[in-house]
Design an enzyme around this catalytic site. Structure first.
Site, mmCIF file in Angstrom:
data_model
loop_
_atom_site.group_PDB
_atom_site.id
_atom_site.type_symbol
_atom_site.label_atom_id
_atom_site.label_comp_id
_atom_site.label_asym_id
_atom_site.label_seq_id
_atom_site.Cartn_x
_atom_site.Cartn_y
_atom_site.Cartn_z
ATOM 1 N N THR A 171 -4.319 1.014 4.837
ATOM 2 C CA THR A 171 -4.375 1.879 3.659
ATOM 3 C C THR A 171 -5.627 2.689 3.887
ATOM 4 O O THR A 171 -6.479 2.284 4.674
ATOM 5 C CB THR A 171 -4.513 1.028 2.363
ATOM 6 O OG1 THR A 171 -3.236 0.553 1.966
ATOM 7 C CG2 THR A 171 -5.095 1.799 1.202
ATOM 8 N N ARG A 199 9.708 -0.904 -2.530
ATOM 9 C CA ARG A 199 8.631 -1.815 -2.945
ATOM 10 C C ARG A 199 7.374 -0.974 -3.201
ATOM 11 O O ARG A 199 7.047 -0.077 -2.435
ATOM 12 C CB ARG A 199 8.380 -2.841 -1.839
ATOM 13 C CG ARG A 199 7.124 -3.710 -2.050
ATOM 14 C CD ARG A 199 5.928 -3.135 -1.330
ATOM 15 N NE ARG A 199 4.765 -4.013 -1.376
ATOM 16 C CZ ARG A 199 3.546 -3.651 -1.005
ATOM 17 N NH1 ARG A 199 3.335 -2.419 -0.549
ATOM 18 N NH2 ARG A 199 2.543 -4.494 -1.064
ATOM 19 N N GLY A 201 3.205 -1.255 -3.867
ATOM 20 C CA GLY A 201 2.053 -2.162 -3.830
ATOM 21 C C GLY A 201 0.997 -1.786 -4.858
ATOM 22 O O GLY A 201 1.286 -1.133 -5.870
ATOM 23 N N ASP A 202 -0.223 -2.185 -4.577
ATOM 24 C CA ASP A 202 -1.317 -1.954 -5.531
ATOM 25 C C ASP A 202 -1.915 -0.554 -5.446
ATOM 26 O O ASP A 202 -2.547 -0.089 -6.397
ATOM 27 C CB ASP A 202 -2.443 -2.964 -5.258
ATOM 28 C CG ASP A 202 -3.012 -2.799 -3.856
ATOM 29 O OD1 ASP A 202 -2.215 -2.733 -2.890
ATOM 30 O OD2 ASP A 202 -4.252 -2.714 -3.714
ATOM 31 N N THR A 222 -7.819 -2.457 -0.412
ATOM 32 C CA THR A 222 -6.829 -2.564 0.667
ATOM 33 C C THR A 222 -6.523 -4.028 0.928
ATOM 34 O O THR A 222 -7.437 -4.855 0.971
ATOM 35 C CB THR A 222 -7.325 -1.902 1.967
ATOM 36 O OG1 THR A 222 -6.434 -2.276 3.033
ATOM 37 C CG2 THR A 222 -8.737 -2.328 2.347
ATOM 38 N N GLY A 223 -5.259 -4.337 1.071
ATOM 39 C CA GLY A 223 -4.892 -5.726 1.324
ATOM 40 C C GLY A 223 -3.513 -6.019 0.802
ATOM 41 O O GLY A 223 -2.716 -5.104 0.578
HETATM 42 N N1 ASP Z 1 -2.505 -2.545 -0.336
HETATM 43 C C1 ASP Z 1 -1.462 -1.913 0.435
HETATM 44 C C2 ASP Z 1 -0.132 -2.288 -0.118
HETATM 45 O O1 ASP Z 1 0.056 -3.436 -0.472
HETATM 46 C C3 ASP Z 1 -1.510 -2.252 1.876
HETATM 47 C C4 ASP Z 1 -2.873 -2.331 2.474
HETATM 48 O O2 ASP Z 1 -3.865 -2.001 1.863
HETATM 49 O O3 ASP Z 1 -2.987 -2.727 3.624
HETATM 50 O O4 ASP Z 1 0.739 -1.461 -0.166
#
Ligand code: ASP
Length: 305
Positions: A171, A199, A201-202, A222-223
């Site tokens: 991200t 889907r 994400g955050d 990020t995560g």
């Molecule tokens: N947080 C991002 C998601 O879940 C992915 C990432 O930050 O690596 O879409």
């Protein structure tokens, strides 16, 4: 004081697999994006412009999982999410599941500045982009061979790329403080390789992947998005400053090193407060990151130093 921090995701390669050449490419990409955002602040520009410009550079860079170079969904599509928040007004904008927008962070900003909404998704977001004169690109623009190979490994059942490992995510994001004391945060992503179609994400969720409040701090995360949503990561960090009397460093450490691991969440955040203090913390092996405070030298890091 003014300052900027950026990240290119917590989904780094294990240190042992990172070649010197690759590391140089990542570092150069981070350095250029940092420079773009920092020069906005240096010349008196706003924190919002700085985070927008830095994130656009990372979206355009093939190595980072946002815009060109984003990861593929399980059915081989690209679906992009982004958000932005202005700490001075608490205005925010986000888009999710867009497929033809070259720079989703700019569309998120347009939603914030030119619509009555905070979040638009899919076709609705792209219809809005049409009315704002946005540049559309064919799906093939986002394609990179490396991301396609990652998808094939996932489809082939490579356990190292299961959703429980972080090496297939990433991200990009930025947080900034400008000369007038305003904070801003922005985040943009392709999500997780092999994610289920539609889907989310955050990253486009205000309060989870992105938050900015001049009374506290600005955060980009990020995560593992699912856990970051459940922990309301970005807002939680701001709330610890506002109501819990924590310093930025304490708040970030508590959330990233205590709250997230307790829920099984891997990743990290970058954050900045009104004094230009920067915190960049992660519980993964590494996090692509860079920062620069007024009067100081730029820093670029991937792993723990
Ligand atoms: N947080 C991002 C998601 O879940 C992915 C990432 O930050 O690596 O879409």
């Amino acid at each position: 004081m003014f300052a900027l921090a950026i990240h290119g995701g917590a989904g780094t390669l294990p240190r042992a697999e990172m070649s010197g050449d690759m590391e140089r490419l990542y570092r150069a990409g981070l350095g250029e994006a940092l420079k773009a955002g920092y020069s906005v602040l240096e010349s008196g520009g706003t924190a919002l412009d700085a985070v927008t410009d830095a994130v656009v550079m990372l979206e355009d860079h093939a190595l980072f999982n946002a815009g060109h170079g984003a990861v593929f969904t399980l059915d081989g599509q690209i679906e992009l999410d982004a958000s932005i928040m202005d700490g001075a007004t608490l205005k925010a904008g986000a888009v999710c599941g867009v497929t033809h927008i070259k720079n989703p962070v700019e569309l998120a900003r347009a939603v914030m500045e030119h619509s009555d909404y905070v979040m638009l998704s899919g076709g609705g977001a792209e219809e809005f982009a049409l009315t704002r004169g946005f540049q559309f690109v064919p799906r093939s623009y986002f394609y990179t061979a490396a991301r396609w190979r990652q998808l094939e490994r996932i489809r082939g059942g490579d356990a190292r790329l299961s959703p429980l490992t972080i090496s297939h995510v990433g991200t990009v994001g930025a947080v900034a403080l400008d000369r007038r004391g305003r904070l801003a945060a922005a985040t943009s992503t392709g999500g997780m390789t092999g994610k289920r179609y539609q889907r989310i994400g955050d990253s486009p969720i205000i309060g989870a992947g992105t938050y900015a409040d001049d009374r506290a701090c600005a955060v980009s995360a990020t995560g593992h998005g699912e856990v970051f949503i459940r922990a309301a990561v970005a807002h939680d960090i701001c709330a610890r400053l506002r109501f819990g009397g924590r310093s930025l460093a304490q708040a970030v450490r508590e959330v990233v090193l205590e709250e997230l691991p307790a829920l099984g969440g891997e990743g990290g955040v970058i954050a900045i407060d009104g004094q230009g203090r920067i915190a960049m913390e992660f519980n993964s092996e590494g996090m692509f990151r860079a920062s620069r405070r007024a009067g100081e030298e730029p820093r670029v890091d991937i792993y723990r130093s």
